[in-house]
Write a protein that holds these residues in place. Structure first.
Motif, PDB file in Angstrom:
ATOM      1  N   CYS A 129       0.904  -1.141  -0.029  1.00  0.00           N
ATOM      2  CA  CYS A 129      -0.029  -0.048   0.093  1.00  0.00           C
ATOM      3  C   CYS A 129       0.947   1.298   0.057  1.00  0.00           C
ATOM      4  N   ALA A 130       2.097   1.042   0.956  1.00  0.00           N
ATOM      5  CA  ALA A 130       2.676   2.532   0.764  1.00  0.00           C
ATOM      6  C   ALA A 130       3.497   2.653  -0.612  1.00  0.00           C
ATOM      7  N   CYS A 131       3.817   1.706  -1.156  1.00  0.00           N
ATOM      8  CA  CYS A 131       4.450   1.520  -2.481  1.00  0.00           C
ATOM      9  C   CYS A 131       3.567   2.175  -3.240  1.00  0.00           C
ATOM     10  N   ALA A 132       2.178   1.721  -3.355  1.00  0.00           N
ATOM     11  CA  ALA A 132       1.092   2.309  -4.308  1.00  0.00           C
ATOM     12  C   ALA A 132       0.981   3.834  -4.238  1.00  0.00           C
ATOM     13  N   LYS A 133       0.875   4.261  -2.630  1.00  0.00           N
ATOM     14  CA  LYS A 133       0.860   5.824  -2.573  1.00  0.00           C
ATOM     15  C   LYS A 133       1.977   6.402  -3.208  1.00  0.00           C
ATOM     16  N   LYS A 134       3.044   5.981  -2.763  1.00  0.00           N
ATOM     17  CA  LYS A 134       4.499   6.764  -3.146  1.00  0.00           C
ATOM     18  C   LYS A 134       4.523   6.911  -4.720  1.00  0.00           C
ATOM     19  N   ASN A 135       3.848   6.034  -5.406  1.00  0.00           N
ATOM     20  CA  ASN A 135       4.280   6.122  -6.829  1.00  0.00           C
ATOM     21  C   ASN A 135       2.869   6.539  -7.630  1.00  0.00           C
ATOM     22  N   ASN A 136       1.997   6.891  -6.792  1.00  0.00           N
ATOM     23  CA  ASN A 136       0.752   7.173  -7.437  1.00  0.00           C
ATOM     24  C   ASN A 136       0.095   6.354  -8.220  1.00  0.00           C
TER      25      ASN A 136
END
Length: 270
Positions: A53-60
Motif C-alpha cells: 500500500c505504501a508503495c502504491a501511494k508513493k508512486n501514485n
C-alpha cells in the motif's frame, strides 16, 4: 495509472499435481507443500500488505488499492476451482460486490479464472457499471502442451472466456501468473494433466471489440509488465449501441436475485 495482477500473484500460483496417481504417490509431499503455502500467505492487514500500500501511494499507482495507499476492496473467489478447494474456501455474499469506483481512473471490477464461466456472476458484475474488467488467471498453457486437460483450461479457452467486451462494453486486462521452474520441481508435476512445465504467461489487454490492444515482447516464461492506453470515451460510444444491462435488457422478464450479505459463523438473528 492503474495496474492489475494475476490470480494468486503472491505468494505464488497454487498449482498442484492433477493426476490421481501423482497425488497418491506424493500425498505427504503435497500436504507439506500446502501447509507451507498457507503459512507463506499474508493477510490484508499484514506488514507485507502495508508495504505494498505504501508503495502504491508513493508512486501514485492504483490497483484495488487506491493511489492514496488505502485498500478499496477485498474479495474471495466465489467458488474455488477443482484442486484449489484443497486450500481455499468459498467466498461469501460480500464478494459479489466486486466493482469499485477508483477516483480519477474508472469503475474497476474483476473475476478470477473460471468465475468467467459463470453467466449469473458475470451479469451481476456488468450491472455494477464496471469500465475496466480485470480477468485474473493462474498460469495457462497452450492446449497442445496439455492435450488431456479441458480446452477451457488451456490458453485458447481462457482467452476465449475472458474478453467478451462486446457484451459488457469494458476494457479487459487478461492477467496471467507465471509458474517458475522451482515450483515445477517442488510439486513434481511430471506426467500431470496440467501445470507440468514452467511458464504459462499470456497477459494481454483487450479492447471493446474483443481485439488485443496491447503489445508485448515478454516470453511465456517471463515476468514483466504489459502496458497500454485505453480511451474511456469509447465505452460510452459503444454502450449507446449495446448495453446488456441497460437499454438492451428486459428486467421485467429476466432478472437475478442476489444476496450480498456476509454469512458469519455467529449471527444475532437466525
Amino acid at each position: 495509472m492503474f495496474i492489475s495482477f494475476p490470480q494468486l500473484f503472491s505468494p505464488t500460483p497454487a498449482s498442484t499435481p492433477s493426476t490421481p496417481s501423482t497425488l497418491s504417490e506424493n500425498s505427504s509431499t503435497i500436504s507439506s507443500l500446502r501447509i507451507k503455502y498457507i503459512e507463506s500467505s499474508f493477510t490484508s492487514d499484514s506488514p507485507e500488505m502495508r508495504a505494498i500500500c505504501a508503495c502504491a501511494k508513493k508512486n501514485n499507482i492504483a490497483a484495488l488499492i487506491g493511489a492514496d495507499g488505502e485498500i478499496k476492496i477485498t474479495r474471495r473467489k466465489i467458488k474455488s476451482t477443482h484442486m484449489e478447494r484443497t486450500i481455499f474456501g468459498d467466498g461469501s455474499g460480500a464478494s459479489l460486490l466486486n466493482v469499485i469506483d477508483l477516483l480519477g481512473i474508472a469503475k474497476v471490477g474483476g473475476l478470477c479464472c473460471w468465475e468467467h464461466s459463470q453467466p449469473l456472476l458475470r451479469y451481476h458484475t456488468y450491472t455494477q457499471g464496471q469500465e475496466i474488467h480485470v480477468a485474473a488467471w493462474p498460469p495457462i498453457f497452450p492446449h497442445a502442451q496439455t492435450p488431456n486437460a479441458l480446452w477451457s483450461t488451456a490458453a485458447e479457452g481462457g482467452m476465449n472466456l475472458t474478453p467478451n467486451p462486446l457484451y459488457r462494453r469494458r476494457l479487459s486486462p487478461h492477467c496471467n501468473a507465471i509458474q517458475s521452474k522451482r515450483t515445477v520441481e517442488l510439486i513434481d508435476v511430471e506426467g500431470a494433466v496440467m501445470y507440468r512445465t514452467n511458464g504459462g504467461g499470456i497477459t494481454a489487454v483487450y479492447g471493446l471489440d474483443e481485439s488485443q490492444i496491447s503489445t508485448s515482447t515478454l516470453g511465456k516464461k517471463e515476468e514483466g509488465i504489459v502496458i497500454t492506453d485505453g480511451n474511456m470515451e469509447d465505452i460510452t460510444r459503444t454502450k449507446h449501441f449495446l448495453n446488456t444491462y441497460g437499454h438492451y435488457s428486459r428486467p421485467d422478464l429476466l432478472w437475478i436475485c442476489v444476496d450480498t450479505r456476509e454469512k458469519k459463523h455467529i449471527r444475532p438473528q437466525c
